[in-house]
Design a protein around this motif. Structure first.
Motif, short mmCIF file in Angstrom:
data_model
loop_
_atom_site.label_atom_id
_atom_site.label_comp_id
_atom_site.label_asym_id
_atom_site.label_seq_id
_atom_site.Cartn_x
_atom_site.Cartn_y
_atom_site.Cartn_z
N GLU A 177 -6.38 17.11 19.54
CA GLU A 177 -7.11 18.00 18.55
C GLU A 177 -7.42 16.90 17.58
OE1 GLU A 177 -6.52 21.78 15.77
OE2 GLU A 177 -4.74 20.51 16.05
N MET A 178 -8.45 16.64 17.10
CA MET A 178 -9.00 15.68 15.96
C MET A 178 -8.45 14.21 16.24
SD MET A 178 -11.02 17.47 13.60
CE MET A 178 -10.70 16.55 12.20
N ILE A 179 -8.75 14.08 17.70
CA ILE A 179 -8.24 12.66 18.28
C ILE A 179 -8.90 11.31 17.38
CG2 ILE A 179 -9.74 12.58 20.05
CD1 ILE A 179 -7.31 11.32 21.80
N ALA A 180 -10.06 11.68 17.03
CA ALA A 180 -10.77 10.48 16.55
C ALA A 180 -10.18 9.99 15.15
CB ALA A 180 -12.16 10.51 16.38
N VAL A 181 -9.68 11.07 14.37
CA VAL A 181 -9.27 10.67 13.00
C VAL A 181 -7.55 10.54 13.13
CG1 VAL A 181 -10.94 11.66 11.80
CG2 VAL A 181 -9.12 13.26 12.27
N LYS A 182 -6.99 10.87 14.16
CA LYS A 182 -5.53 10.67 14.01
C LYS A 182 -5.06 9.28 13.81
CE LYS A 182 -3.99 14.73 16.51
NZ LYS A 182 -3.63 15.44 17.87
N PRO A 183 -5.57 8.12 14.35
CA PRO A 183 -5.08 6.92 13.90
C PRO A 183 -5.25 6.54 12.27
CG PRO A 183 -6.39 6.75 15.77
CD PRO A 183 -6.47 8.17 15.38
N ILE A 184 -6.23 7.16 11.80
CA ILE A 184 -6.50 6.85 10.31
C ILE A 184 -5.37 7.90 9.58
CG2 ILE A 184 -7.92 7.35 8.47
CD1 ILE A 184 -10.28 7.13 10.26
N PHE A 185 -4.98 8.90 9.75
CA PHE A 185 -4.22 9.55 9.25
C PHE A 185 -2.62 9.12 9.56
CE2 PHE A 185 -7.88 12.43 8.43
CZ PHE A 185 -7.49 12.89 7.46
N ALA A 186 -2.69 8.64 10.70
CA ALA A 186 -1.28 8.02 11.12
C ALA A 186 -1.05 7.06 10.30
CB ALA A 186 -1.20 7.73 12.50
N ALA A 187 -1.85 6.00 10.08
CA ALA A 187 -1.56 4.72 9.26
C ALA A 187 -1.51 4.88 7.87
CB ALA A 187 -2.83 3.84 9.65
N VAL A 188 -2.35 5.86 7.15
CA VAL A 188 -2.29 6.26 5.96
C VAL A 188 -0.93 6.92 5.76
CG1 VAL A 188 -3.10 7.64 4.04
CG2 VAL A 188 -4.65 6.18 5.58
N GLY A 189 -0.82 7.96 6.45
CA GLY A 189 0.67 8.82 6.49
C GLY A 189 1.66 8.03 6.58
N LEU A 190 1.93 7.09 7.42
CA LEU A 190 3.08 6.27 7.38
C LEU A 190 3.27 5.41 6.20
CD1 LEU A 190 3.18 4.89 11.16
CD2 LEU A 190 4.64 6.56 10.50
N TRP A 191 2.33 5.03 5.86
CA TRP A 191 2.42 4.13 4.55
C TRP A 191 2.77 4.82 3.25
CZ3 TRP A 191 -0.87 4.22 0.14
CH2 TRP A 191 -0.70 3.25 -0.68
N LYS A 192 2.22 5.84 3.36
CA LYS A 192 2.60 6.99 2.11
C LYS A 192 3.98 7.30 2.15
CE LYS A 192 -1.88 8.25 0.40
NZ LYS A 192 -1.83 7.66 -0.87
N LEU A 193 4.48 7.61 3.43
CA LEU A 193 5.86 8.13 3.58
C LEU A 193 6.68 6.96 2.94
CD1 LEU A 193 5.76 10.41 6.85
CD2 LEU A 193 6.40 11.08 4.56
N ARG A 194 6.33 5.98 3.38
CA ARG A 194 7.47 4.72 3.03
C ARG A 194 7.20 4.41 1.41
NH1 ARG A 194 4.93 1.82 7.81
NH2 ARG A 194 6.43 2.19 9.32
#
Length: 202
Positions: free
Chosen positions: A174-191
């Motif tokens: 689901e929404m595979i094309a945007v998942k890498p972007i949200f993964a990178a941003v999400g991990l950075w913001k969680l840190r």
């Protein structure tokens, strides 16, 4: 060159799936809403230009509705709370989400809107009066963003941390094309969130 580009793209897509799948697994440590409980499903708005709901907000709305439907199928009384102000357009994100949930996703249960928030921190803070006496609180967004919202709730209202429950936020592909972007941003913001009390909107 084309082979290398294709390989890099494939690796990025797989990585995005893995990061989101792991976020979903972390969320399973939370208890699911018990039968007969009252559940508040809070769907977090994403910056939306214009009066037409964008694909990210549609994704978040789908997560909210399928989470609500799953809880309702177990006898829970569910309210969906749409949160988000007019960040990038004239129409509040909450109104776009609420309209899409009711008209396109055919959710006929209770829907409330919170139209003033311009950051995830504010989303969490401003929905607290709408949560009321809910016995379970679920944040509907991509898994990493929902994880950040849960951490914000624990900071703002540690007494409510025990009410947190997981959303049905991960579907393979689901929404595979945007998942890498949200993964990178999400991990950075969680840190980063552990060093900044009120970060800017994601």
């Amino acid at each position: 060159m084309a082979v290398a580009a294709t390989s890099a793209l494939s690796s990025a897509l797989v990585w995005g799936e893995v990061v989101h799948a792991r976020a979903a697994r972390r969320a399973t440590a939370l208890p699911s809403p018990p039968p007969g409980s009252t559940v508040a499903v809070v769907v977090l708005g994403f910056g939306n230009r214009g009066a037409r709901i964008n694909s990210i907000n549609r994704w978040r709305a789908r997560i909210a509705v399928r989470t609500a439907q799953r809880a309702a199928s177990r006898g829970a009384a569910v309210t969906i709370i749409c949160s988000g102000g007019s960040v990038h357009g004239a129409t509040p994100e909450a109104d776009l989400l609420g309209g899409y949930i009711a008209r396109e996703l055919h959710w006929h249960g209770s829907v409330l809107v919170e139209r003033t928030s311009v950051s995830t921190w504010e989303n969490v803070r401003n929905v607290l009066p709408l949560i009321g006496g809910a016995q379970c609180v679920v944040f509907a967004s991509n898994g990493l963003h929902a994880e950040k919202a849960r951490n914000y709730l624990r900071r703002q209202r540690p007494d409510l941390a025990g009410l947190l429950a997981p959303a049905d936020d991960y579907r393979p592909g689901e929404m595979i094309a945007v998942k890498p972007i949200f993964a990178a941003v999400g991990l950075w913001k969680l840190r980063a969130m552990f060093h900044v009390e009120q970060p800017r909107r994601c």
